[in-house]
Design a protein around this motif. Structure first.
Motif, PDB file in Angstrom:
ATOM      1  N   TYR A   1     -26.518 -21.986   3.432  1.00 24.97           N
ATOM      2  CA  TYR A   1     -26.351 -23.250   2.722  1.00 24.97           C
ATOM      3  C   TYR A   1     -26.896 -23.135   1.298  1.00 24.97           C
ATOM      4  O   TYR A   1     -26.239 -23.547   0.342  1.00 24.97           O
ATOM      5  CB  TYR A   1     -27.051 -24.381   3.488  1.00 24.97           C
ATOM      6  CG  TYR A   1     -27.001 -25.695   2.762  1.00 24.97           C
ATOM      7  CD1 TYR A   1     -25.855 -26.491   2.790  1.00 24.97           C
ATOM      8  CD2 TYR A   1     -28.093 -26.144   2.026  1.00 24.97           C
ATOM      9  CE1 TYR A   1     -25.807 -27.700   2.112  1.00 24.97           C
ATOM     10  CE2 TYR A   1     -28.056 -27.350   1.346  1.00 24.97           C
ATOM     11  CZ  TYR A   1     -26.912 -28.122   1.390  1.00 24.97           C
ATOM     12  OH  TYR A   1     -26.860 -29.306   0.716  1.00 24.97           O
TER      13      TYR A   1
ATOM     14  N   TYR B   1     -33.885 -32.123   1.285  1.00 27.21           N
ATOM     15  CA  TYR B   1     -33.477 -31.047   0.376  1.00 27.21           C
ATOM     16  C   TYR B   1     -34.142 -31.166  -1.001  1.00 27.21           C
ATOM     17  O   TYR B   1     -34.519 -30.168  -1.603  1.00 27.21           O
ATOM     18  CB  TYR B   1     -31.945 -31.035   0.243  1.00 27.21           C
ATOM     19  CG  TYR B   1     -31.422 -29.998  -0.703  1.00 27.21           C
ATOM     20  CD1 TYR B   1     -31.428 -28.660  -0.355  1.00 27.21           C
ATOM     21  CD2 TYR B   1     -30.907 -30.360  -1.942  1.00 27.21           C
ATOM     22  CE1 TYR B   1     -30.935 -27.689  -1.220  1.00 27.21           C
ATOM     23  CE2 TYR B   1     -30.411 -29.399  -2.820  1.00 27.21           C
ATOM     24  CZ  TYR B   1     -30.431 -28.074  -2.450  1.00 27.21           C
ATOM     25  OH  TYR B   1     -29.949 -27.122  -3.303  1.00 27.21           O
TER      26      TYR B   1
ATOM     27  N   VAL C   1     -31.345 -31.520   5.378  1.00 30.94           N
ATOM     28  CA  VAL C   1     -30.430 -32.185   4.444  1.00 30.94           C
ATOM     29  C   VAL C   1     -31.118 -33.392   3.799  1.00 30.94           C
ATOM     30  O   VAL C   1     -31.053 -33.576   2.579  1.00 30.94           O
ATOM     31  CB  VAL C   1     -29.117 -32.586   5.145  1.00 30.94           C
ATOM     32  CG1 VAL C   1     -28.237 -33.411   4.226  1.00 30.94           C
ATOM     33  CG2 VAL C   1     -28.361 -31.341   5.597  1.00 30.94           C
TER      34      VAL C   1
ATOM     35  N   GLN D   1     -28.947 -20.029   8.844  1.00 30.59           N
ATOM     36  CA  GLN D   1     -28.111 -21.190   8.530  1.00 30.59           C
ATOM     37  C   GLN D   1     -28.527 -21.806   7.190  1.00 30.59           C
ATOM     38  O   GLN D   1     -27.676 -22.119   6.357  1.00 30.59           O
ATOM     39  CB  GLN D   1     -28.235 -22.251   9.622  1.00 30.59           C
ATOM     40  CG  GLN D   1     -27.673 -21.850  10.961  1.00 30.59           C
ATOM     41  CD  GLN D   1     -27.966 -22.905  12.015  1.00 30.59           C
ATOM     42  OE1 GLN D   1     -27.937 -24.103  11.749  1.00 30.59           O
ATOM     43  NE2 GLN D   1     -28.256 -22.458  13.226  1.00 30.59           N
ATOM     44  N   VAL D   2     -29.822 -21.974   7.002  1.00 32.08           N
ATOM     45  CA  VAL D   2     -30.320 -22.571   5.760  1.00 32.08           C
ATOM     46  C   VAL D   2     -30.067 -21.633   4.577  1.00 32.08           C
ATOM     47  O   VAL D   2     -29.675 -22.078   3.500  1.00 32.08           O
ATOM     48  CB  VAL D   2     -31.812 -22.936   5.889  1.00 32.08           C
ATOM     49  CG1 VAL D   2     -32.381 -23.364   4.545  1.00 32.08           C
ATOM     50  CG2 VAL D   2     -31.994 -24.039   6.923  1.00 32.08           C
TER      51      VAL D   2
ATOM     52  N   GLN E   1     -24.738 -21.116  -0.980  1.00 35.39           N
ATOM     53  CA  GLN E   1     -23.559 -21.902  -1.366  1.00 35.39           C
ATOM     54  C   GLN E   1     -23.897 -22.906  -2.468  1.00 35.39           C
ATOM     55  O   GLN E   1     -23.027 -23.290  -3.242  1.00 35.39           O
ATOM     56  CB  GLN E   1     -22.980 -22.633  -0.154  1.00 35.39           C
ATOM     57  CG  GLN E   1     -22.336 -21.705   0.838  1.00 35.39           C
ATOM     58  CD  GLN E   1     -21.931 -22.417   2.122  1.00 35.39           C
ATOM     59  OE1 GLN E   1     -22.325 -23.554   2.393  1.00 35.39           O
ATOM     60  NE2 GLN E   1     -21.155 -21.731   2.948  1.00 35.39           N
ATOM     61  N   GLN E   2     -25.175 -23.329  -2.542  1.00 34.48           N
ATOM     62  CA  GLN E   2     -25.609 -24.258  -3.586  1.00 34.48           C
ATOM     63  C   GLN E   2     -25.997 -23.532  -4.867  1.00 34.48           C
ATOM     64  O   GLN E   2     -26.448 -24.151  -5.827  1.00 34.48           O
ATOM     65  CB  GLN E   2     -26.813 -25.083  -3.100  1.00 34.48           C
ATOM     66  CG  GLN E   2     -26.580 -25.843  -1.810  1.00 34.48           C
ATOM     67  CD  GLN E   2     -25.343 -26.703  -1.841  1.00 34.48           C
ATOM     68  OE1 GLN E   2     -25.142 -27.499  -2.745  1.00 34.48           O
ATOM     69  NE2 GLN E   2     -24.478 -26.519  -0.858  1.00 34.48           N
TER      70      GLN E   2
END
Length: 109
Positions: A73, A44, A41, A69-70, A76-77
């Motif tokens: 994420y 990033y 995070v 997991q990454v 989602q971005q």
């Protein structure tokens, strides 16, 4: 979850390694960007600067859990990201090169 097999990766594909520093130091895919999950995070911005604007980000870890997991994420971005199925364990088993920081042969920790 979007995934890609190690066999499907081509030379020059963008690879993000999210393993920790000791794992990276033992051996990694040459040319990969290293951002450990524990720092992801905060760091990033390094990914957004380095990743191709219209290309895919292939996310890898040791076996696929942390990279999943990454990947979630990043998707989602709005980033085109896929989890590398089986991670560095499969990468090494497939005979793909694993190197240390100084370019010598490495191993998956």
């Amino acid at each position: 979850m979007p995934t890609a097999a190690v066999a499907d990766l081509k030379d020059g594909d963008f690879l993000l390694d999210v393993r920790e520093d000791d794992e990276w130091g033992a051996g990694h895919a040459e040319g990969a960007l290293h951002i450990p999950l524990s720092d992801f995070v905060a760091r990033y911005g390094e990914l957004t600067e380095a990743a191709p604007q219209d290309g895919r980000v292939h996310v890898i870890c040791r076996s696929g859990g942390r990279s999943a997991q990454v990947t979630m994420y990043l998707v989602q971005q709005g980033i085109d990201a896929v989890n590398v199925d089986g991670g560095m364990q499969v990468w090494q088993a497939a005979g793909r090169p694993v190197v240390t920081e100084d370019g010598k042969p490495g191993f998956v920790l």
